[in-house]
Design a protein around this motif. Structure first.
Motif, PDB file in Angstrom:
ATOM      1  N   LYS A 283       0.665  -1.177   0.068  1.00 37.05           N
ATOM      2  CA  LYS A 283      -0.021  -0.066  -0.003  1.00 37.05           C
ATOM      3  C   LYS A 283       0.860   1.184   0.094  1.00 37.05           C
ATOM      4  N   GLU A 310     -13.741  -1.689  11.998  1.00 33.09           N
ATOM      5  CA  GLU A 310     -13.679  -0.463  11.317  1.00 33.09           C
ATOM      6  C   GLU A 310     -14.623   0.625  11.837  1.00 33.09           C
ATOM      7  N   ASN A 533      -8.592  -3.162  10.496  1.00 35.63           N
ATOM      8  CA  ASN A 533      -8.175  -4.109   9.612  1.00 35.63           C
ATOM      9  C   ASN A 533      -8.086  -3.765   8.409  1.00 35.63           C
ATOM     10  N   ASN A 534      -8.594  -2.272   7.891  1.00 34.55           N
ATOM     11  CA  ASN A 534      -8.408  -1.606   6.786  1.00 34.55           C
ATOM     12  C   ASN A 534      -7.203  -0.709   6.750  1.00 34.55           C
ATOM     13  N   ASN A 536      -7.101   1.971   8.700  1.00 40.50           N
ATOM     14  CA  ASN A 536      -7.578   3.372   8.997  1.00 40.50           C
ATOM     15  C   ASN A 536      -7.107   3.340  10.423  1.00 40.50           C
ATOM     16  N   LYS A 551      -7.097   8.378   7.260  1.00 36.00           N
ATOM     17  CA  LYS A 551      -6.850   7.577   6.031  1.00 36.00           C
ATOM     18  C   LYS A 551      -5.495   7.965   5.715  1.00 36.00           C
TER      19      LYS A 551
END
Length: 554
Positions: A283, A310, A533-534, A536, A551
């Motif tokens: 990422k 999230e 988990n994303n 953030n 983010k």
């Protein structure tokens, strides 16, 4: 069928050796008929355990106490490295005030772990290895045939081209030599361009050094940001070497049909790396992180948080209340500490139960279905921060009562498994202060501690060996000292830590290299951190009582 109760053989009494055994001594492990029971236990009844024959080997065999023979050790002393103790030991002066756990409970827990691991090994892991082994056996069995075919083709090719081949080979070698010269020229030209840039960098550094040492105001104020000029690396030259493509030919067409050499090609490939933001993860980090949401928690001061997912987070501050919020800011649930004092830190175990360290009782506690239970109680040490590892272990930072020593202790359940305190030179890894040491585990199992009092992030490997220390970056800490608070990691093994006085978040790679910092989301005194988990980021704003969702990666 249970082999203990099967009728494949008649079990005889071990004493008289004739009668059928109806009983069993679970301590002495002998078969007994009813008439022989009295003779067997005639010495001392308490040293025997007579059960029905079909119930044999059901009694747990406790270790014998070496101090109070022949008593059994039915407890472990948590304060003495979980040594086995008997009832007399627990009442002795040596263990006064100590905490004891029942051996049977530990035994049952370990039995469940062994049974679970055995089931996974048998049903999940072992079949995978069997498939791999079968595939390897097939590959090995087919090796001879495949390689025999290959050597046959090579031999045939050699027979075809043996005649008059040297002349053509020499000609092609000459052509390759000419191409190599062109290849070198291209690389040399690019090297000269890089050397020019390096020379310019050195001149810039010299100029910057002069400005730093000068007390003249004008050159300093007129200084323009130089990093952008060199931050984006030049295009990477990709030169494809020639290749040889053989052809099947006859002697008359030897030179023209022997093969061809692909022409030299040159192309540029964009280099995505930069100095302040290396492309070290799948990422890509955003140049300008985005503020997604702000949750007003109602805490006067907010210090800790942990992500449920999230859309949901647990938070705590200076009171006994532990609040769970939805991402829209609505209050989902509230719990309180058993002692009525504030929690020092929050975490979630592998089952999603809330864990907290208590500011008053030096305990680690679990809240399950609204009920609080004590997991760990410290003696002579004060608990501080905690985290749950990928294997379900618990890492707790703590300091002694007089504030001269601190350490990290790993627990499996309530059992102490590892202590991390000193480096290879027997020097303390962490400052002596017993508080303000946030902790997290990285994806590579490194243990990362933000030691606020010392102004350093300390990272050790899974075995407790020091890997590196990070003391801030001059781009960020030029005005105020680096005093890290919260620390967390993301899916790319990046480490994020809150810089309280500089109102920003430092982002490092797993080797301690500074990547960038987040300072554009109007952060005010960032404290606790967590990542969902994303990837953030959730940040506590200490004195504002807010949690900000940010983010920071694509």
């Amino acid at each position: 069928m249970d082999p203990r109760s099967s009728a494949q053989d008649v079990h005889r009494c071990d004493l008289c050796e004739t009668a059928i055994a109806q009983s069993y001594c679970d301590f002495c492990h002998v078969n007994l008929c009813r008439p022989c029971i009295g003779e067997h236990i005639s010495d001392e009844y308490e040293t025997h355990k007579i059960v029905r024959f079909q119930d044999r080997k059901s009694t747990s065999i406790y270790p014998k106490c070496i101090t109070h023979t022949p008593k059994n050790c039915e407890h472990q002393c948590k304060n003495c490295d979980n040594i086995f103790v008997c009832s007399s030991c627990t009442a002795s002066e040596q263990h006064r005030g100590h905490i004891f756990v029942e051996v049977l409970e530990v035994y049952k827990t370990k039995k469940e772990v062994i049974e679970n691991d055995a089931e996974k090994l048998q049903k999940l892991i072992s079949p995978k290895y069997e498939d791999i082994a079968l595939d390897l056996d097939n590959q090995i069995a087919n090796l001879d045939g495949g390689y025999q075919k290959l050597t046959t083709e090579i031999s045939k090719q050699g027979e075809r081209w043996h005649r008059d081949i040297d002349i053509i080979i020499n000609k092609m070698k000459t052509e390759i030599g000419e191409i190599k010269v062109k290849h070198r020229d291209i690389l040399q030209k690019h090297l000269e361009e890089i050397n020019q840039i390096q020379s310019l960098i050195n001149k810039t550094l010299l100029a910057m050094s002069g400005i730093k040492e000068s007390r003249e105001v004008t050159p300093t104020i007129e200084y323009s940001y130089k990093i952008r000029e060199f931050n984006k690396l030049p295009p990477k030259i990709k030169v494809t070497p020639p290749t040889f493509i053989p052809n099947l030919i006859d002697c008359e067409q030897l030179e023209s049909l022997f093969g061809q050499i692909t022409p030299l090609s040159s192309a540029t490939e964009e280099n995505l790396s930069s100095i302040t933001q290396p492309n070290t993860s799948a990422k890509e980090l955003l140049d300008e992180p985005e503020l997604v949401a702000t949750i007003k928690t109602g805490h006067t001061n907010i210090y800790n948080l942990t992500c449920v997912n999230e859309n949901k987070i647990w938070t705590s501050g200076v009171t006994k209340e532990i609040k769970c919020f939805n991402i829209d800011g609505s209050l989902h649930e509230t719990n309180t500490t058993r002692s009525g004092k504030r929690p020092k830190d929050l975490a979630l175990d592998s089952d999603g139960n809330l864990l907290y360290t208590d500011d008053k009782s030096s305990t680690v506690n679990k809240i399950k279905n609204g009920h609080t239970m004590e997991l760990i109680r410290l003696q002579g040490w004060v608990s501080d921060k905690l985290c749950v590892t990928s294997t379900g272990d618990l890492l707790v930072t703590m300091g002694n009562n007089n504030g001269t020593e601190s350490k990290v202790v790993r627990y499996t359940g309530s059992t102490k498994k590892q202590t991390i305190q000193f480096d290879d030179e027997c020097k303390p890894l962490y400052s002596g202060s017993y508080d303000m040491k946030y902790i997290t585990e990285n994806r590579n199992h490194d243990v990362c501690v933000a030691d606020c009092r010392a102004g350093v992030v300390v990272v050790v490997n899974q075995d407790g060996k020091l890997r590196w220390r990070y003391t801030g970056h001059p781009l960020v800490t030029k005005n105020k000292p680096f005093e890290p608070r919260g620390i967390t990691t993301d899916s790319q093994s990046c480490i994020l830590t809150a810089d309280f006085y500089n109102n920003c978040i430092h982002i490092l790679d797993q080797n301690g290299q500074f990547l960038l910092y987040i300072d554009n989301c109007d952060l005010r005194y960032p404290y606790g951190l967590c990542v969902d988990n994303n990837d953030n980021l959730f940040v506590c704003e200490c004195f504002e009582g807010n949690v900000k969702k940010i983010k920071y990666s694509k």
